[in-house]
Motif scaffolding. Structure first.
Motif, PDB file in Angstrom:
ATOM      1  N   ASN A 267       0.836  -1.202   0.000  1.00  0.00           N
ATOM      2  CA  ASN A 267       0.000   0.000   0.000  1.00  0.00           C
ATOM      3  C   ASN A 267       0.871   1.253   0.000  1.00  0.00           C
ATOM      4  O   ASN A 267       0.596   2.224  -0.728  1.00  0.00           O
ATOM      5  CB  ASN A 267      -0.921  -0.001   1.226  1.00  0.00           C
ATOM      6  CG  ASN A 267      -2.243  -0.705   0.961  1.00  0.00           C
ATOM      7  OD1 ASN A 267      -2.963  -0.358   0.030  1.00  0.00           O
ATOM      8  ND2 ASN A 267      -2.554  -1.697   1.775  1.00  0.00           N
ATOM      9  N   MET A 268       1.928   1.239   0.816  1.00  0.00           N
ATOM     10  CA  MET A 268       2.839   2.376   0.856  1.00  0.00           C
ATOM     11  C   MET A 268       3.579   2.519  -0.471  1.00  0.00           C
ATOM     12  O   MET A 268       3.772   3.637  -0.973  1.00  0.00           O
ATOM     13  CB  MET A 268       3.829   2.204   2.004  1.00  0.00           C
ATOM     14  CG  MET A 268       3.211   2.255   3.391  1.00  0.00           C
ATOM     15  SD  MET A 268       4.444   2.181   4.710  1.00  0.00           S
ATOM     16  CE  MET A 268       5.338   3.710   4.418  1.00  0.00           C
ATOM     17  N   ALA A 269       3.999   1.390  -1.035  1.00  0.00           N
ATOM     18  CA  ALA A 269       4.715   1.425  -2.316  1.00  0.00           C
ATOM     19  C   ALA A 269       3.815   1.970  -3.416  1.00  0.00           C
ATOM     20  O   ALA A 269       4.251   2.777  -4.263  1.00  0.00           O
ATOM     21  CB  ALA A 269       5.204   0.022  -2.679  1.00  0.00           C
ATOM     22  N   GLU A 270       2.570   1.568  -3.425  1.00  0.00           N
ATOM     23  CA  GLU A 270       1.649   2.039  -4.456  1.00  0.00           C
ATOM     24  C   GLU A 270       1.394   3.536  -4.316  1.00  0.00           C
ATOM     25  O   GLU A 270       1.314   4.266  -5.312  1.00  0.00           O
ATOM     26  CB  GLU A 270       0.338   1.270  -4.374  1.00  0.00           C
ATOM     27  CG  GLU A 270      -0.619   1.594  -5.511  1.00  0.00           C
ATOM     28  CD  GLU A 270      -1.652   0.519  -5.714  1.00  0.00           C
ATOM     29  OE1 GLU A 270      -1.414  -0.384  -6.556  1.00  0.00           O
ATOM     30  OE2 GLU A 270      -2.694   0.565  -5.042  1.00  0.00           O
ATOM     31  N   ALA A 271       1.289   4.006  -3.061  1.00  0.00           N
ATOM     32  CA  ALA A 271       1.109   5.443  -2.847  1.00  0.00           C
ATOM     33  C   ALA A 271       2.323   6.211  -3.354  1.00  0.00           C
ATOM     34  O   ALA A 271       2.191   7.280  -3.968  1.00  0.00           O
ATOM     35  CB  ALA A 271       0.876   5.717  -1.364  1.00  0.00           C
ATOM     36  N   GLY A 272       3.521   5.672  -3.107  1.00  0.00           N
ATOM     37  CA  GLY A 272       4.737   6.320  -3.591  1.00  0.00           C
ATOM     38  C   GLY A 272       4.795   6.360  -5.100  1.00  0.00           C
ATOM     39  O   GLY A 272       5.171   7.374  -5.703  1.00  0.00           O
ATOM     40  N   ALA A 273       4.413   5.237  -5.752  1.00  0.00           N
ATOM     41  CA  ALA A 273       4.418   5.193  -7.211  1.00  0.00           C
ATOM     42  C   ALA A 273       3.400   6.177  -7.782  1.00  0.00           C
ATOM     43  O   ALA A 273       3.643   6.819  -8.808  1.00  0.00           O
ATOM     44  CB  ALA A 273       4.113   3.771  -7.676  1.00  0.00           C
ATOM     45  N   SER A 274       2.267   6.319  -7.106  1.00  0.00           N
ATOM     46  CA  SER A 274       1.239   7.260  -7.565  1.00  0.00           C
ATOM     47  C   SER A 274       1.746   8.697  -7.483  1.00  0.00           C
ATOM     48  O   SER A 274       1.526   9.504  -8.395  1.00  0.00           O
ATOM     49  CB  SER A 274      -0.025   7.099  -6.707  1.00  0.00           C
ATOM     50  OG  SER A 274      -1.010   8.041  -7.088  1.00  0.00           O
ATOM     51  N   ARG A 275       2.447   9.035  -6.405  1.00  0.00           N
ATOM     52  CA  ARG A 275       3.002  10.384  -6.275  1.00  0.00           C
ATOM     53  C   ARG A 275       4.043  10.645  -7.358  1.00  0.00           C
ATOM     54  O   ARG A 275       4.121  11.747  -7.907  1.00  0.00           O
ATOM     55  CB  ARG A 275       3.616  10.580  -4.886  1.00  0.00           C
ATOM     56  CG  ARG A 275       2.602  10.646  -3.758  1.00  0.00           C
ATOM     57  CD  ARG A 275       3.252  11.159  -2.481  1.00  0.00           C
ATOM     58  NE  ARG A 275       4.344  10.301  -2.056  1.00  0.00           N
ATOM     59  CZ  ARG A 275       4.208   9.258  -1.249  1.00  0.00           C
ATOM     60  NH1 ARG A 275       2.998   8.929  -0.804  1.00  0.00           N
ATOM     61  NH2 ARG A 275       5.246   8.537  -0.889  1.00  0.00           N
TER      62      ARG A 275
END
Length: 289
Positions: A267-275
């Protein structure tokens, strides 16, 4: 007792100090090249600022020394049994841990770098660098061991590294539940986990270039959960003949905890990729606020 073990086999080959210096210089050069493409990016939110600060720290001599120490400690936990099997002396063991520890640390760095990349071309270049470094590391281990049978044992062990890395926590969980695994059971469980990972295709979807596809498409945690459950079902079919019912219950409980931790990380990785995607598209980091 350690003194009763046979002496280290002759023929282990450790490069000279000058060769080691060349290897370090090569790593530093690669880091500098990767860094050059990031100079234009400016952190837009606290998460990006922390990431930039961490990467900057890792470029210092102190940061690199810390990373080497962490990788060596990690390698000792994962590969300790294999080092014992090879009858390595202290110098040989430390060099072996440095080599294989680089590999364990590289997997973490791969995800971090891919999440921070802004294009598929950049991500594929990162994966190519990762695979090239892995091939070079494999050759160095082969040269060091200088023994065909030992290298074959290393290759089999390395293929199951992910499972061996999970073993200490699993061992502790089973002991805490009062249903410890025997040494034979541990080996069988590692093999069952490995076969489930390979046979269900998870290793292809979540390693190497597979990571690029995962990052590119939203919904990583959900896809991971589905893959995890598929692998667990395949595992359960094998574990019935390996574990006692109470052991299998404790094993499943532990695995559920691991699944939750990995899902949180994704979830954290996906948020980072989205940013990162938002910043590349001109949206800055404000969308993540």
């Amino acid at each position: 007792a350690r003194s009763s073990r046979p002496p280290s086999r002759p023929g282990r080959i450790i490069p000279s100090s000058s060769a080691k210096s060349d290897r370090v210089a090569s790593v530093e050069s690669g880091d500098a090249e990767a860094e050059s493409g990031e100079e234009e990016a400016k952190p837009q939110n606290p998460q990006d600022i922390m990431g930039e600060a961490w990467r900057a720290m890792m470029e210092t001599d102190a940061g690199k020394a810390m990373m080497r120490a962490q990788n060596r400690n990690r390698a000792s936990r994962i590969y300790g049994a294999l080092a014992e099997q090879f009858n390595l002396n202290e110098e040989e063991r430390d060099y072996f841990y440095d080599l294989v520890g680089e590999g364990a640390g590289a997997d973490d760095q791969l995800w971090m770098r891919l999440i921070g990349a802004t294009t598929d071309a950049e991500r594929r270049e990162i994966v190519q660098e990762y695979e090239t470094a892995a091939a070079e590391r494999r050759d160095k281990v082969n040269d060091f061991l200088n023994d065909g049978d030992d290298f074959a044992a290393y290759e089999a062990y390395e293929a199951r590294r992910e499972e061996y890395e999970q073993l200490p926590a699993l061992r502790e969980a089973m002991q805490s539940a009062g249903v410890p695994l025997s040494e034979t059971q541990e080996g069988q469980v590692v093999e069952a986990m490995y076969q489930a990972r390979v046979d269900t295709g998870i290793s292809q979807r979540w390693e190497g270039e597979g990571v690029i596809d995962q990052i590119a498409e939203p919904g990583m945690p959900a896809r991971f959960g589905e893959d995890w459950d598929t692998a667990q079902a395949a595992m359960d079919a094998s574990l019935g003949s390996i574990l006692q019912p109470e052991q299998q219950e404790a094993f499943s409980e532990h695995r559920n905890g691991v699944k939750q931790m990995v899902s949180f990380g994704l979830n954290m990785a996906e948020a980072g990729a989205s940013r990162t995607r938002a910043a590349a598209e001109g949206g800055g980091g404000e969308g993540g606020e």
